[in-house]
Design a protein around this motif. Sequence first.
Motif, PDB file in Angstrom:
ATOM      1  N   UNK A 114       0.932  -1.281  -0.085  1.00  0.00           N
ATOM      2  CA  UNK A 114      -0.094  -0.001   0.025  1.00  0.00           C
ATOM      3  C   UNK A 114       0.915   1.135   0.179  1.00  0.00           C
ATOM      4  N   UNK A 115       2.007   1.077   0.245  1.00  0.00           N
ATOM      5  CA  UNK A 115       2.810   2.412   0.422  1.00  0.00           C
ATOM      6  C   UNK A 115       3.115   3.060  -1.075  1.00  0.00           C
ATOM      7  N   UNK A 116       2.964   2.163  -2.017  1.00  0.00           N
ATOM      8  CA  UNK A 116       3.186   2.701  -3.511  1.00  0.00           C
ATOM      9  C   UNK A 116       1.907   2.909  -4.158  1.00  0.00           C
ATOM     10  N   UNK A 170      -4.312  -6.627  -4.127  1.00  0.00           N
ATOM     11  CA  UNK A 170      -5.480  -6.727  -3.304  1.00  0.00           C
ATOM     12  C   UNK A 170      -6.417  -7.805  -3.833  1.00  0.00           C
ATOM     13  N   UNK A 171      -6.462  -7.779  -4.993  1.00  0.00           N
ATOM     14  CA  UNK A 171      -7.495  -8.999  -5.723  1.00  0.00           C
ATOM     15  C   UNK A 171      -7.025 -10.250  -5.562  1.00  0.00           C
ATOM     16  N   UNK A 200      -7.642  -2.986  -0.115  1.00  0.00           N
ATOM     17  CA  UNK A 200      -8.296  -3.001  -1.273  1.00  0.00           C
ATOM     18  C   UNK A 200      -9.346  -1.728  -1.338  1.00  0.00           C
ATOM     19  N   UNK A 201      -9.770  -1.491  -0.139  1.00  0.00           N
ATOM     20  CA  UNK A 201     -10.448  -0.132  -0.214  1.00  0.00           C
ATOM     21  C   UNK A 201      -9.856   0.980  -0.571  1.00  0.00           C
ATOM     22  N   UNK A 258     -17.872  -3.274  -0.491  1.00  0.00           N
ATOM     23  CA  UNK A 258     -16.267  -2.806  -0.332  1.00  0.00           C
ATOM     24  C   UNK A 258     -15.804  -2.292  -1.734  1.00  0.00           C
ATOM     25  N   UNK A 259     -16.752  -1.993  -2.572  1.00  0.00           N
ATOM     26  CA  UNK A 259     -16.212  -1.692  -3.883  1.00  0.00           C
ATOM     27  C   UNK A 259     -16.726  -0.466  -4.235  1.00  0.00           C
ATOM     28  N   UNK A 260     -17.807  -0.298  -4.287  1.00  0.00           N
ATOM     29  CA  UNK A 260     -18.845   0.825  -4.772  1.00  0.00           C
ATOM     30  C   UNK A 260     -18.056   2.381  -4.048  1.00  0.00           C
TER      31      UNK A 260
END
Length: 432
Positions: A67-69, A81-82, A94-95, A157-159
Motif C-alpha cells: 500500500x505504500x506505493x 488486493x485482488x 483493497x478499499x 467494499x467496492x462502490x
Amino acid sequence: MTATGEEHVTARGGPWWWARRRSAVFDVSLAVVSALECALEGIPFARDAGIPVAAGVVFGLLAGSVLVVRRRWPIAVVLVSIAITPAEMGFLMGVVGLYTLAAAELPRRIIASLAGMSLVGTLIVTFVKTRQDMSRGDLDIGDWFVPFAAITMSLGFTAPPVLLGLYVGARRRLMESLRERADSLERELQLLAERAEERAEWARNEERTRIAREMHDVVAHRVSLMVVHAAALQAVARKDPEKAVRNAALVGDMGRQALTELREMLGVLRSGGDGRRARAASVPLVAVGVAAAAAASRAADDEGPCLAEIEELVGQSAAAGMVVALSVEGDARSYAPLVEQTAYRVVQEALTNVHKHAAGAKTYVRLAHRVSEIAMQVENEPPEEAASSARLPSGGNGLVGMKERVSALGGVFVSGPTDAGGFRVSAVIPAS
C-alpha cells in the motif's frame, strides 16, 4: 504567480514520488496499518492452508506493505488486493487501492475493469465463506441470506471507494484547470497592462509632438513678422513717421493675433486637463491611451485656418516688406478641415522661413486645385547681399513639422535649394 502542474509538485519538495512530506507520512502510516492487518489475517490463513504460521504472517506483512506505493502504482496495489482476496486478507488495502485508482488520471476502462474484478472476487469469496459458515451451523438463517450477504459485502467494499475516488479526482482536475486558467489570465493581464502602458506612452509622445508643432506654427510666423516690422520701424522711424506709425500698428495687430491664438490653444489644453489629473491615479492605463487618442481626434477636428485665408497670409508678408506673388490654378473648392489647415500651415511656415533666411528675396506662392489633390509650392529667389537681416533665430523644426503634417495625410513633401540659389518647398495632399 500560483504554481501549477509540475511546478506545483516540485515546489513542495516531497521525497521520492510524493508531492509533500505529509503525503509520504500518511501513506507510510497506511502501509503499516495494512501490513499489521494482513499479518493478523495471515494466522488463520496459514492454519487453513496447512503452512507455518510464521509464513502466513510474513506473507501478510509483505502483501500489506504494498500500500505504500499506492500513489505511484495504484494498479499494482489493486491487483495485489485482488490476488489476496481468496486468503480473506487486505480489506484496508483493497478499499484504499480502489479509491486511489479511481482518483488517479487513468482511462476509465482500466478503472472499470479493475473495480469489476475486485467486485467479482469479493462476491465469490463472501459467497463461499458465508456458505461454509451456514453449512457448519455457525449461521442459522435461510438460503436467501447467502447471495444477499455476498452482494451486499461486495458492493459495500467496492462502490463507495470507487465513487469517492472518482469525485475527488474530478474535483482535483477541476481545481488544477481553474488554477491554470488563473495563471494564464494573470499573464494575459500583465501583457495587456504592458501594451496599454506602451500605447499610452506613444499617445502622450504623439500629443506632445502635435502640441509642439501647433505652438511652433502659431508663434513662429506671427513673431517673425513682428520682428521684421520692428526692424523696419527702427529704420524708418525718423525718415518716414507715417510709415513708422503703420508698421507700429501692424506690429500691435500681429501681437494681438498671436496672443489670441495662444490663449485659444492654452484654453483647450486647460479644459482638457482640468479634473483629469485628480483621477489619474485611479484610471486604468488602457483608458489613458483611449483618452489621448480621442483628444488628438478632437483637436484635429477643431476649426483652424483655411485656404481662404492664404491671400491674407501673403498680404501680411507683403506688408512686412517681402516681394511676394500669389498664383492659384484650378477652381477653388472646399476640402476637409484638416487638409485645408495643413495646406495653410505649409505655406505659412515656408513664408516664415523666407523671412528668417532670405530677407528681401522675391517669393512665389503657387496653389493648384486638382481633381483628387491639392498642391502648393513656395519658392524664393536668392536673397540680395545688401538686404538687411532681422537676425531671426531658427530652431530647425519648421521643415520637420511640415513633413510630419503632410505625411500624416498620405501626401508628399519635398524641400531643398534650387539651381538658382534659392529655396523651394513643395507639397501635394490628397483631397479626401
